[in-house]
Design an enzyme around this catalytic site. Structure first.
Site, short mmCIF file in Angstrom:
data_model
loop_
_atom_site.label_atom_id
_atom_site.label_comp_id
_atom_site.label_asym_id
_atom_site.label_seq_id
_atom_site.Cartn_x
_atom_site.Cartn_y
_atom_site.Cartn_z
N ASP A 258 1.02 -1.06 0.00
CA ASP A 258 0.04 0.05 -0.06
C ASP A 258 0.91 1.30 -0.03
O ASP A 258 0.61 2.01 1.00
CB ASP A 258 -0.85 -0.07 1.29
CG ASP A 258 -1.70 -1.17 1.42
OD1 ASP A 258 -1.91 -1.85 0.27
OD2 ASP A 258 -2.00 -1.68 2.57
N GLU B 112 -11.11 -1.87 -4.27
CA GLU B 112 -10.93 -1.21 -3.00
C GLU B 112 -9.38 -0.36 -3.60
O GLU B 112 -9.20 -0.14 -4.72
CB GLU B 112 -10.09 -2.28 -2.10
CG GLU B 112 -9.18 -3.21 -2.62
CD GLU B 112 -8.87 -4.32 -1.66
OE1 GLU B 112 -9.53 -4.52 -0.78
OE2 GLU B 112 -7.86 -4.84 -1.99
#
Length: 368
Positions: free
Chosen positions: A56, A240
């Site tokens: 991430d 997402e």
């Protein structure tokens, strides 16, 4: 690769750029997934992926400095570097509390700057470990104009359907990111239609208006669900990790789809058909994809962020990839230049295998 800068580069770099497509084609089929030759000699002016461990990746550039934000043991971290491909030393800027909704499972933070202050958006939970059914989104605000803080916890953001009813429960939400458009601030995130007792629940993309960087001011609107063939077919259908990408007169939401723990993880794209239209209307977004996906040697690419080279002439994507085909979240962070079509759409290309030398971002200075 961007060929507009050839006249500013050395003959060796020019040769590399011209031969790059052939080199990439060979490496994509020949390099094993686990090959990460970090001990090889890299020519001056080049780097190799991965550039770090973890997942991430978030980067934001201010002036001549890149700031990276990540989650880790004990809380949230920020690092700084003048080199996009060499993130600096991580500094703990916020510790998780001993109690409360955000004491555990801190995920995917993002660092943003509004009106002379810094904000970190993140997901967390009141209970550690799985099942991951308690995730909600929150925000921190810096006391001054320093990305290293100190920070004040502004609390949980409301991500539900009943904002006008006091005490109404916020819905499961992760990967929240802000979007500024036409004088209005919006929040975009990944969430569930309803809170559930199992984390094997489909994830969708939602949007809501914000009255300031720490307050959602409307009920959420469903923007995207995993419905296309390239978004479905695995263990669990997910949308997402939405990320805002702006270029000239266009606005994109680049998001992750399929399962983050599997090699099929990839990127999709939502394009706002007219930037003067209301982005809270799902019909005003056009979906296409996959716009970036893995190969036999670079698997599970997803959850990206975007920035430019130090001289501002190149556009770069940071993303994570899996270290092997084994299901799980063992991943590392990679950087790669991307380009644009003549009519202003991003072209992310093919992920470059680990260990393949790539030219450093344009304007990135080497050590004396």
């Amino acid at each position: 690769m961007n060929l507009t800068h050839i006249k500013h580069t050395s003959p060796l770099k020019v040769l590399f750029v011209l031969l790059y497509p052939l080199l990439l084609a060979c490496c994509t089929t020949a390099v094993a997934p686990e090959v990460e030759e970090r001990n090889q000699t890299v020519p001056e002016g080049y780097f190799t992926n991965p550039i770090g461990e973890g997942a991430d990746p978030w980067v934001i550039r201010k002036n001549d400095t890149y700031y990276f934000c990540s989650a880790g043991d004990g809380g949230l971290y920020v690092s700084q570097s003048e080199k996009l491909t060499e993130p600096g030393e991580k500094v703990l800027v916020w510790e998780t509390p001993d109690t409360g909704w955000n004491k555990s499972n801190v995920w995917a933070p993002e660092l943003h700057r509004f009106n002379g202050k810094w904000y970190i958006y993140y997901a967390a939970a009141k209970k550690g470990g799985g099942p991951f059914i308690h995730q909600r989104s929150g925000v921190l605000e810096s006391e001054g104009d320093d990305p290293f803080g100190p920070y004040t916890d502004k609390g949980m953001l409301y991500t539900g359907d009943s904002i006008n009813y006091a005490g109404s429960e916020s819905k499961w939400a992760i990967d929240l990111t802000p979007l500024q458009l036409n004088g209005q601030l919006y929040a975009v995130w990944s969430g569930w239609k309803e809170n559930a007792t199992t984390d094997k629940t489909k994830q969708h993309l939602y949007m809501a208006t914000m009255s300031n960087p720490w307050t959602i001011s409307s009920n959420r609107v469903l923007l995207s669900s995993p419905e296309e063939p390239w978004e479905t077919g695995g263990e669990l259908d997910l949308n997402e990790g939405p990320q805002v990408l702006k270029h000239k007169d266009k606005v994109f939401l680049i998001y992750s789809t399929r399962e983050s723990w599997l090699k099929e993880y990839r990127l999709g794209q939502l394009t706002l058909t007219d930037t003067l239209l209301n982005p809270m209307q799902p019909a005003h977004w056009k979906k296409e994809g996959p716009v970036f996906q893995g190969t036999d040697s670079v698997m599970g690419v997803g959850h990206c962020s975007f920035t430019t080279s130090p001289d501002g002439t190149e556009h770069w994507i940071l993303y994570h990839a899996k270290k092997s085909a084994v299901p799980g979240w063992d991943r590392n962070i990679r950087a790669q230049e991307f380009t644009w079509t003549a009519n202003g759409f991003p072209v992310f290309g093919t992920p470059v295998p680990a260990g393949v030398p790539l030219p450093v971002p344009s304007g990135q200075m080497e050590e004396d």
